[in-house]
Design an enzyme around this catalytic site. Structure first.
Site, mmCIF file in Angstrom:
data_model
loop_
_atom_site.group_PDB
_atom_site.id
_atom_site.type_symbol
_atom_site.label_atom_id
_atom_site.label_comp_id
_atom_site.label_asym_id
_atom_site.label_seq_id
_atom_site.Cartn_x
_atom_site.Cartn_y
_atom_site.Cartn_z
ATOM 1 N N ASP A 1 0.811 -1.211 0.000
ATOM 2 C CA ASP A 1 0.000 0.000 0.000
ATOM 3 C C ASP A 1 0.848 1.267 0.000
ATOM 4 O OD1 ASP A 1 0.939 -0.390 2.612
ATOM 5 O OD2 ASP A 1 -0.977 -1.143 3.319
ATOM 6 N N ASP B 1 -7.680 -4.059 14.384
ATOM 7 C CA ASP B 1 -9.039 -4.422 13.948
ATOM 8 C C ASP B 1 -9.014 -5.512 12.871
ATOM 9 O OD1 ASP B 1 -8.057 -3.044 11.779
ATOM 10 O OD2 ASP B 1 -9.620 -1.504 11.736
ATOM 11 N N HIS C 1 -7.342 -5.682 10.023
ATOM 12 C CA HIS C 1 -7.218 -5.356 8.600
ATOM 13 C C HIS C 1 -5.846 -5.745 8.080
ATOM 14 C CE1 HIS C 1 -5.519 -1.371 10.065
ATOM 15 N NE2 HIS C 1 -4.675 -1.647 9.091
ATOM 16 N N GLU D 1 -9.779 -2.339 5.109
ATOM 17 C CA GLU D 1 -10.431 -2.044 6.381
ATOM 18 C C GLU D 1 -11.623 -2.975 6.611
ATOM 19 O OE1 GLU D 1 -8.618 -0.237 8.045
ATOM 20 O OE2 GLU D 1 -8.415 1.831 7.421
#
Length: 257
Positions: free
Chosen positions: A72, A141, A143, A148
């Protein structure tokens, strides 16, 4: 699916680096036969990168015939900004090894056509013969890359709006100033990583324990995108003891055994 539990962060980092090193050496890369490696950013892989640099300096490992594809990059952050993933990769890894800069692929978050940039990235991976080993980290979380919670598990490389949790977590890199944190990023999709021949996920620290629990003890769920790798034929989760705090004792004993 394998879960490799090491005592602490340093041991987990070293195990991961040795695994990558052995994979490259066993592949016997050469001119016209490159090993393709998917790479993450963030705090978790730093120890692994330090070890890989050490193996290279000792003469045990060459990246001359390795192609890398990063997961990314932020949108709108100048490439030379200290917090861009271009800067991160060059400062923490690439400039210390013998990789050809043309073989280190990172998405351009300042491309005039962001979707075209994402499509071209997928084509570059395809042209390289696919990814042999994709290494990733995860957020608290669950991801993977910037996929996400709620991301499609068949997603491809695309533009993604970052969740507030991610923006808050990244604020520490921008002097704690939320207004400086990019709100969008280009990211490979879950499907992009699933296409790799092998996936290794690094998970360390107690703050990632609930995500590890969701990743391996519960079902596949797009709200915890890392759980998709339960369905990959060759996934290794490498973690430290702290990351196992939410797992059942029975699960830990099973994988340690």
């Amino acid at each position: 699916m394998r879960l490799v539990i090491l005592e602490d962060y340093d041991q987990a980092s070293e195990w991961a680096a040795k695994y990558i090193c052995n994979r490259i050496i066993q592949f016997k890369p050469s001119q016209g036969r490159y090993f393709t490696l998917g790479l993450p950013t963030g705090n978790t892989p730093l120890g692994c990168y330090r070890k890989l640099i050490e193996y290279h300096r000792n003469g045990d490992l060459s990246f001359k015939y390795v192609k890398t594809f990063n997961m990314d990059e932020y949108v709108g952050l100048p490439r030379n900004h200290p917090e861009s993933y271009h800067s991160y990769m060059w400062n923490n890894f690439f400039k210390h090894i013998d990789i050809d800069p043309n073989n280190a692929h990172i998405l351009d978050g300042n491309a005039p056509d962001l979707q075209a940039e994402c499509d071209a990235f997928e084509k570059k991976i395809e042209a390289a013969g696919g990814i042999d080993l994709f290494v990733g980290g995860i957020g608290p979380d669950g991801h993977i890359a910037f996929n996400e919670p709620g991301s499609s598990l068949s997603s491809r490389t695309r533009l993604k709006t970052l969740a507030m949790d991610t923006i808050l977590a990244n604020a520490k890199y921008f002097d704690g100033d939320l207004s400086k944190v990019p709100t969008m990023a280009l990211t490979v999709g879950v499907g992009t990583v699933m296409d790799a021949r092998e996936v290794m996920i690094l998970i360390t620290g107690a703050h990632k324990a609930f995500a590890l629990y969701k990743a391996i003890e519960e079902g596949v769920n797009h709200m915890w995108t890392v759980s998709a790798f339960q369905q990959h034929p060759r996934t290794i989760f490498v973690c430290d003891e702290d990351a196992t705090l939410e797992l059942r004792v029975k699960t830990v004993k099973y994988f340690k055994g």
